[in-house]
Design an enzyme around this catalytic site. Structure first.
Site, PDB file in Angstrom:
ATOM      1  N   VAL A  77       0.856  -1.182   0.000  1.00  0.00           N
ATOM      2  CA  VAL A  77       0.000   0.000   0.000  1.00  0.00           C
ATOM      3  C   VAL A  77       0.896   1.237   0.000  1.00  0.00           C
ATOM      4  O   VAL A  77       1.757   1.391   0.862  1.00  0.00           O
ATOM      5  CB  VAL A  77      -0.941   0.031   1.236  1.00  0.00           C
ATOM      6  N   ALA A 104       4.533   4.108   2.936  1.00  0.00           N
ATOM      7  CA  ALA A 104       4.036   2.875   2.323  1.00  0.00           C
ATOM      8  C   ALA A 104       4.238   1.729   3.298  1.00  0.00           C
ATOM      9  O   ALA A 104       4.945   1.869   4.296  1.00  0.00           O
ATOM     10  CB  ALA A 104       4.798   2.586   1.035  1.00  0.00           C
ATOM     11  N   LYS A 105       3.623   0.623   3.028  1.00  0.00           N
ATOM     12  CA  LYS A 105       3.896  -0.587   3.798  1.00  0.00           C
ATOM     13  C   LYS A 105       3.492  -1.772   2.950  1.00  0.00           C
ATOM     14  O   LYS A 105       2.647  -1.644   2.052  1.00  0.00           O
ATOM     15  CB  LYS A 105       3.072  -0.592   5.089  1.00  0.00           C
ATOM     16  N   GLY A 106       4.082  -2.929   3.246  1.00  0.00           N
ATOM     17  CA  GLY A 106       3.706  -4.122   2.499  1.00  0.00           C
ATOM     18  C   GLY A 106       3.860  -5.332   3.372  1.00  0.00           C
ATOM     19  O   GLY A 106       4.307  -5.247   4.525  1.00  0.00           O
TER      20      GLY A 106
END
Ligand code: GLU
Length: 438
Positions: free
Chosen positions: A86, A131-133
């Site tokens: 995201v 962001a992060k994933g």
């Protein structure tokens, strides 16, 4: 690779071989982290009187990717994993944030963590967005080979959204320098040698000195400054730390080096307590040899839940989100809670702690040391120049102290809790950049 994975107690094991619906609402056992961070956002937006148009943009993620990652497992069967990335906000720079491997990863959690990254990068004033994933998986049950396959699969599936000036991943829960090396290698197959595509790499492959300890060091610096501001002595302060992964163990080491007394620590296997304080080098040696803090000589066992309720100066949750909630918040006896983990306190618990005068130092300030040194790593990679540890640590210290002062000043000026003050600092910066762009 991590041999243990902490899970929230009520969560059932996920079966990766079944396709999982990608709910935007959390599944029943999961906490609604997105709602939590959104509530915090709205409270701060109200304080700074953010105009609705800007608020709408800042609350909404820019891009969300959900990818299918088939991995041929060691026993020959094909397992299907789901990966997420995201990208929350990029008005201040390329998207930036970690990748998490955990059974409880879902879109909702990743979305919330991505937003926290946008606030963090603004607070420490590094030119990145958020962001992060992650991948829904249990790394403790996977071999090194399987993890490598999973990491390479994820990298190639999100490749189109990555870029040195677009989106730069980093380590998070259950991912480490080795995983980052695989990402760099996989990305390099298509794009050529590109160390700046990922941070938290091994130093030998372009990683930065001091990156591994950066989140723990930042936590220590902020805790020390918070003590000073509250008229408490950091030297000799009693500290309980929940979680002994990268952030918890480095925090323990660095807090002790600065003179604090670590009286309790815990990991997935259990906790230990010694009111007189641990011999930290001996404890770290014990963990290296046995893989856990449990059974360290001279200590008494303590359950994870009990540790959170100890009568200490500083409580440092450094593991999962949601560990301090409506069930235990009224029993917390620490003077101050230093949020080394992301979202360890639910909004209801936050309120209960506030009423009882327990000072909470928020995640988006406390654990921003990691992304700060990630920024240094990225800069070093772009310049193909290596900084020494002293330079990294002193630049980290300078930036963390500056961030603390900005948040503390906002708290004094607006008479709001530190968390809301931190949001105010972040949202003010993001709002300004947004107005200038649109
Ligand atoms: N995963 C870390 C965090 O939550 C570090 C992110 C980064 O270095 O980009 O802040």
């Amino acid at each position: 690779m991590a041999s243990n994975v902490m899970t929230r107690p009520a969560t059932k094991k996920l079966k990766n071989n079944k396709p999982k619906p990608h709910e935007t609402k959390p599944s029943p056992n999961h906490m609604d982290f997105n709602r939590i961070t959104d509530e915090q956002f709205l409270e701060a937006a109200d304080v700074i009187k953010l105009e609705p148009e800007i608020s709408m943009l800042l609350r909404t993620p820019y891009r969300e990717l959900i990818v299918q990652i088939p991995v041929r497992m060691d026993d020959g069967h094909l397992e299907l994993f789901h990966g997420y990335r995201v990208q929350h906000n990029g008005v201040r720079g390329p998207y930036k944030g970690g990748l998490r491997f955990h059974p409880e990863v879902d879109l909702n959690e990743v979305r919330s963590l991505a937003a926290l990254m946008s606030w963090k990068t603004a607070i420490v004033d590094v030119p990145f967005g958020g962001a992060k994933g992650g991948v829904t998986c249990d790394p403790s049950k996977m071999s090194r080979q399987e993890l490598q396959g999973l990491t390479r699969g994820l990298t190639s599936k999100i490749d189109m959204a990555l870029g040195v000036y677009r989106d730069i991943p980093a380590p998070d829960m259950n991912t480490n320098a080795q995983v980052m090396a695989w990402i760099m290698d996989e990305y390099g197959k298509k794009h050529g040698y590109t160390p700046a595509i990922v941070t938290g790499k091994p130093v030998n492959l372009g990683g930065s000195e001091g990156r591994e300890e950066a989140t723990g060091r930042g936590t220590m610096i902020i805790a020390r400054e918070a003590c000073k501001a509250n008229g408490m002595q950091f030297k000799g302060a009693t500290v309980a730390i929940q979680g002994f992964g990268n952030v918890g163990s480095w925090s323990a080491k660095l807090f002790a080096e600065e003179g604090a007394t670590i009286v309790a620590v815990s990991d997935i296997k259990g906790g230990i307590h010694n009111p007189k304080g641990f011999d930290m080098p001996a404890l770290l040696k014990h963990v290296k040899e046995t893989g856990s803090v449990v059974d360290f000589k001279g200590s008494k066992p303590i359950a994870n839940d009990e540790l959170l309720l100890l009568d200490v100066d500083l409580l440092v949750p450094a593991a999962l989100g949601g560990v301090i909630n409506r069930d235990n918040a009224e029993l917390v006896r620490a003077k101050m809670v230093i949020e080394a983990a992301n979202s360890p306190i639910t909004p209801r618990a936050d309120e209960l702690l506030r009423i009882r005068g327990v000072q909470v130092v928020p995640d988006i300030l406390v654990n921003a040391g990691g992304v700060t040194v990630s920024y240094f790593e990225w800069v070093q990679n772009l310049q193909q120049f290596h900084w020494d540890l002293r330079t990294v640590n002193s630049e980290l210290e300078r930036r963390m102290i500056k961030a603390w002062r900005a948040v503390y000043a906002a708290q004094q000026e607006r008479r709001v809790p530190l968390r809301i003050a931190a949001y105010c600092v972040a949202l003010t910066k993001l709002a300004e950049a947004t107005r200038q762009r649109y």
